[in-house]
Write an enzyme that holds these catalytic residues in place. Structure first.
Site, PDB file in Angstrom:
ATOM      1  N   ASP A 163       1.002  36.011  46.028  1.00  0.00           N
ATOM      2  CA  ASP A 163       1.044  36.527  44.659  1.00  0.00           C
ATOM      3  C   ASP A 163       1.356  35.412  43.669  1.00  0.00           C
ATOM      4  O   ASP A 163       2.277  34.610  43.898  1.00  0.00           O
ATOM      5  CB  ASP A 163       2.163  37.584  44.536  1.00  0.00           C
ATOM      6  CG  ASP A 163       1.645  38.996  44.643  1.00  0.00           C
ATOM      7  OD1 ASP A 163       0.443  39.227  44.389  1.00  0.00           O
ATOM      8  OD2 ASP A 163       2.439  39.887  44.995  1.00  0.00           O
ATOM      9  N   ASP A 190       5.017  39.302  45.642  1.00  0.00           N
ATOM     10  CA  ASP A 190       6.202  39.050  44.807  1.00  0.00           C
ATOM     11  C   ASP A 190       7.229  40.178  44.950  1.00  0.00           C
ATOM     12  O   ASP A 190       8.351  40.069  44.444  1.00  0.00           O
ATOM     13  CB  ASP A 190       5.830  38.760  43.348  1.00  0.00           C
ATOM     14  CG  ASP A 190       5.097  39.903  42.675  1.00  0.00           C
ATOM     15  OD1 ASP A 190       4.831  40.926  43.340  1.00  0.00           O
ATOM     16  OD2 ASP A 190       4.784  39.772  41.469  1.00  0.00           O
ATOM     17  N   GLU A 223      -3.322  50.247  43.769  1.00  0.00           N
ATOM     18  CA  GLU A 223      -1.971  50.762  44.040  1.00  0.00           C
ATOM     19  C   GLU A 223      -1.700  52.069  43.308  1.00  0.00           C
ATOM     20  O   GLU A 223      -1.896  52.173  42.087  1.00  0.00           O
ATOM     21  CB  GLU A 223      -0.916  49.698  43.642  1.00  0.00           C
ATOM     22  CG  GLU A 223       0.508  50.195  43.919  1.00  0.00           C
ATOM     23  CD  GLU A 223       1.559  49.106  43.982  1.00  0.00           C
ATOM     24  OE1 GLU A 223       1.220  47.915  43.872  1.00  0.00           O
ATOM     25  OE2 GLU A 223       2.746  49.471  44.141  1.00  0.00           O
TER      26      GLU A 223
END
Ligand code: KIV
Length: 261
Positions: A83, A44, A182
């Protein structure tokens, strides 16, 4: 032959690192797939790098399905994951199933990705798994929570590390086929990678993950702003600008097109 979920699992066991990148259209997907990328994510982040939004939040399910159809058309070998956009899965496992079902049926992609490790996301992953839909989890910095977390590094204090460990164990137990980690300290990602039997894909999480993923526009030097952990492998933005400037000059000075008989 297409990369499979089972193959990703085997690569973790064999210690063979997984190379993953994002794609937003057919042209990029063809390059990535031809170059040997194992997993292509229709992330996304395309809301920001391809559509010019300030965050990923405005992207809709219809938007990402449109892009994912093009990416699947450009891919022969890589596993394609998509996503699930903001608020298309957090409401209930049924909402997640409807969204993920649309993605798989309408695009031909192989898996979906959901951000976060809260009980509602864990329940959504369990529902998708029960229905045969491969789900990738995403922990640490989760851009859909930007207004609560910012783009700060996660897992930087004992409470944050403990939360990541709990969330990682929960998404894996729910059936996630892999987890994106992440922007967190490398030793934290290493501990999670060692504890999990599913592959971890790091982005700004150090070298010890089972694979790495980056946003392709960042790697190519094609994004206006690049996170601190990105390695830029090319200056595509500059090359494109120079080519277009040369074209404009040629047209305006009547050097293109050439006067051929
Ligand atoms: O949307 C995206 O590009 C992602 C990657 C940063 C992992 O989720």
């Amino acid at each position: 032959m297409t990369v499979t979920v089972r193959q990703l699992q085997q690569w973790k066991q064999q210690g063979r690192p997984i190379a993953a990148l994002t794609a937003s259209d057919w042209a990029i997907a063809r390059v990535l797939d031809g170059a040997g990328v194992d997993l292509i994510l229709v992330g996304d982040s395309l809301a920001m790098v391809a559509l010019g939004h300030a965050t990923t939040l405005p992207l809709t399910l219809d938007d990402i399905i449109h892009h994912a159809k093009a990416v699947v058309r450009g891919t022969q070998r890589a596993l394609v994951a998509v996503d699930l956009p903001f608020l298309t899965y957090q409401e209930s496992p049924t909402q997640a199933l409807r969204s993920a079902g649309r993605v798989l049926q309408e695009t031909g992609a192989h898996a979906v990705k959901l951000e976060g490790g809260s009980p509602s996301v864990v329940a959504a992953i369990a529902k998708l798994t029960e229905c045969g839909i491969p789900a990738i989890a995403h922990l640490g910095l989760t851009p859909q929570a930007v207004h609560r977390l910012g783009y700060r590094r996660q897992g930087t204090d004992p409470a944050g590390v403990a939360r990541l460990q709990t969330e990682a164990a929960a998404v894996a137990a729910a059936g996630a086929i892999a987890v994106v980690l992440e922007h967190m300290p490398a030793p934290v990602a290493q501990t999670l990678t060692q504890a999990l039997t599913i592959p971890t894909l790091g982005i700004g999480a150090g070298p010890h993950c089972d694979g790495q993923i980056l946003v392709t526009h960042d790697l190519l030097g094609w994004s206006p702003v690049v996170p601190p952990f990105v390695k830029t492998y090319a200056a595509i933005g500059d090359i494109m600008r120079q080519a277009v400037q040369a074209y404009c000059q040629d047209v305006q000075s009547r050097h293109f097109p050439e006067d051929k008989p």
